[in-house]
Design an enzyme around this catalytic site. Sequence first.
Site, PDB file in Angstrom:
ATOM      1  N   HIS A  31       1.092  -0.713   0.039  1.00 35.14           N
ATOM      2  CA  HIS A  31      -0.204   0.232   0.040  1.00 35.14           C
ATOM      3  C   HIS A  31       0.965   1.697  -0.124  1.00 35.14           C
ATOM      4  CE1 HIS A  31      -4.489   1.276   1.133  1.00 35.14           C
ATOM      5  NE2 HIS A  31      -3.947   1.502  -0.058  1.00 35.14           N
ATOM      6  N   ASP A  51      -9.801  -0.321   3.691  1.00 39.64           N
ATOM      7  CA  ASP A  51      -8.614  -0.732   3.860  1.00 39.64           C
ATOM      8  C   ASP A  51      -9.028  -0.861   5.631  1.00 39.64           C
ATOM      9  OD1 ASP A  51      -6.542  -1.543   5.464  1.00 39.64           O
ATOM     10  OD2 ASP A  51      -5.553   0.378   3.969  1.00 39.64           O
ATOM     11  N   HIS A  88      -6.941  -1.211   7.513  1.00 38.40           N
ATOM     12  CA  HIS A  88      -6.153  -0.017   8.925  1.00 38.40           C
ATOM     13  C   HIS A  88      -6.258   1.356   7.854  1.00 38.40           C
ATOM     14  CE1 HIS A  88      -3.964  -3.786   8.076  1.00 38.40           C
ATOM     15  NE2 HIS A  88      -3.736  -3.814   9.197  1.00 38.40           N
ATOM     16  N   ASP A 119      -3.580   3.903   7.130  1.00 35.71           N
ATOM     17  CA  ASP A 119      -2.798   3.676   6.889  1.00 35.71           C
ATOM     18  C   ASP A 119      -2.238   5.252   7.075  1.00 35.71           C
ATOM     19  OD1 ASP A 119      -2.205   1.485   6.516  1.00 35.71           O
ATOM     20  OD2 ASP A 119      -2.573   1.784   4.550  1.00 35.71           O
ATOM     21  N   HIS A 174       4.240   0.530   4.604  1.00 35.86           N
ATOM     22  CA  HIS A 174       2.489   0.278   3.842  1.00 35.86           C
ATOM     23  C   HIS A 174       1.632   1.452   5.172  1.00 35.86           C
ATOM     24  CE1 HIS A 174       1.946  -3.331   5.692  1.00 35.86           C
ATOM     25  NE2 HIS A 174       2.150  -3.017   6.616  1.00 35.86           N
ATOM     26  N   ASP A 188      -7.412  -2.371   0.027  1.00 36.24           N
ATOM     27  CA  ASP A 188      -6.578  -3.333   0.874  1.00 36.24           C
ATOM     28  C   ASP A 188      -7.213  -4.393   0.404  1.00 36.24           C
ATOM     29  OD1 ASP A 188      -5.206  -4.767   2.285  1.00 36.24           O
ATOM     30  OD2 ASP A 188      -4.211  -2.145   3.023  1.00 36.24           O
ATOM     31  N   ASP A 230      -6.802  -6.438   2.933  1.00 35.98           N
ATOM     32  CA  ASP A 230      -7.246  -6.437   3.931  1.00 35.98           C
ATOM     33  C   ASP A 230      -8.830  -6.403   4.629  1.00 35.98           C
ATOM     34  OD1 ASP A 230      -6.531  -4.477   4.698  1.00 35.98           O
ATOM     35  OD2 ASP A 230      -4.338  -5.125   5.466  1.00 35.98           O
ATOM     36  N   GLU A 279      -1.281  -5.306  -1.732  1.00 32.11           N
ATOM     37  CA  GLU A 279      -1.517  -5.862  -0.576  1.00 32.11           C
ATOM     38  C   GLU A 279      -1.579  -7.243  -0.890  1.00 32.11           C
ATOM     39  OE1 GLU A 279       0.311  -4.947   2.509  1.00 32.11           O
ATOM     40  OE2 GLU A 279       0.088  -3.329   1.841  1.00 32.11           O
TER      41      GLU A 279
HETATM   42  N1  LIG Z   1      -1.642  -0.985   4.669  1.00 32.10           N
HETATM   43  C1  LIG Z   1      -1.148  -1.756   5.359  1.00 32.10           C
HETATM   44  N2  LIG Z   1      -1.322  -3.278   5.161  1.00 32.10           N
HETATM   45  N3  LIG Z   1      -0.829  -1.332   6.462  1.00 32.10           N
HETATM   46  C2  LIG Z   1      -0.649  -1.608   7.915  1.00 32.10           C
HETATM   47  C3  LIG Z   1      -0.112  -1.016   8.519  1.00 32.10           C
HETATM   48  C4  LIG Z   1      -0.436  -2.090  10.490  1.00 32.10           C
HETATM   49  C5  LIG Z   1      -0.047  -0.759  11.125  1.00 32.10           C
HETATM   50  N4  LIG Z   1      -0.623   0.314  11.175  1.00 32.10           N
HETATM   51  C6  LIG Z   1       1.684  -0.277  10.794  1.00 32.10           C
HETATM   52  O1  LIG Z   1       1.911   0.508  11.096  1.00 32.10           O
HETATM   53  O2  LIG Z   1       2.816  -0.688  11.165  1.00 32.10           O
HETATM   54 MN   LIG Z   2      -3.967  -0.574   3.736  1.00 29.43          MN
HETATM   55 MN   LIG Z   3      -4.623  -2.370   5.127  1.00 26.18          MN
END
Ligand SMILES: NC(=[NH2+])NCCC[C@H](N)C(=O)O
Ligand SMILES: [Mn+2]
Ligand SMILES: [Mn+2]
Length: 309
Positions: free
Chosen positions: A99, A126, A128, A130, A143, A229, A231, A274
């Site tokens: 991402h 998503d 998250h 991010d 990411h 994403d 997830d 992702e």
């Molecule tokens: N694009 C993603 N899957 N991001 C996940 C980030 C997870 C967590 N907040 C981190 O900064 O490590």
């Molecule tokens: Mn993401």
């Molecule tokens: Mn994510």
Amino acid sequence: MIDKRCILIGVPVQEGTGRLGCDMGPSAFRAAGIVPALADLGFEVVDRGNVLPGASSVITHPNPVLKHLGAVAAWTEMLADTAYQVSGEGLPIFLGGDHSLSAGTMTGMSRRASREGRDLFVLWLDSHPDLHTLDSTTSGNLHGVPMAYATGQPGFAGFFPPLPHPVRPENVCMIGLRSVDPAEGMRLREGGFEVHDMRAIDENGIVSLIAGFLRRVTAANGMLHVSLDVDFLDPGIAPGVGTTVPGGATFREAHLAMEMLHDSGLVRSLDLVELNPFLDERGRTAILMVDLAASLMGRRVLDRPTRSF
Ligand SMILES: NC(=[NH2+])NCCC[C@H](N)C(=O)O
Ligand SMILES: [Mn+2]
Ligand SMILES: [Mn+2]
């Protein structure tokens, strides 16, 4: 005709994650049939192949946990240019890759919007947000920062490319959140973003959330970028991702969101990010992501037989 041409850009970036395998994402999307899926819908599909960043320099930063800062900055610079150029020729679909690539694609699309005298809006699907900055990330995985960079949060200057047209946080709608770090939670509360966690989907249904945002985009004559994403989806249907979080969107919620996006006619660019084929099960996550992209681009249940696999 520009709106009947999709341009596929493979972005094998994986430096933004803590685990290897996302570099195989673009190949998996192609093996899962993204080209014929879009061609079946009447699009001219141009596959530009995979892109690569320019040489990256070693960048040092006071936060010692940051990983691959120079490499991700180089990807960002190249992708911002690519997104801007390609969006003048068709609808770009960025096949990730992790991402972190959205730092570049949102920046390039925002420049495109401003060139047309419009505002960029972003639908962020998503688990998250991010929304870490280079200072607040504790994992060091970049990411986790693209939304903070693209919306002009402090701390990126001198490390990432300059940002001429930051996306307004008010123009960002996040749906599906269920994993938010403390520093991100603070920015979400104070930053002006439209934010819907999984509970909001459960309580209201995804239709009213998406419809409300699309009304705002339409009212503002906005240009819409969608960032999907893997997830966002429940890990039970989409295991091929490094950061699974339980309790994600269902198959039908995700398709319905895509179908509504298609009907709106507002989408101008798309990130599919992702996907980690090393963690997938016989390509099922790749196939699901391709089917979702097809729904977003206009595939309807009644127009074709269901694929069985
Ligand atoms: N694009 C993603 N899957 N991001 C996940 C980030 C997870 C967590 N907040 C981190 O900064 O490590
Ligand atoms: Mn993401
Ligand atoms: Mn994510």
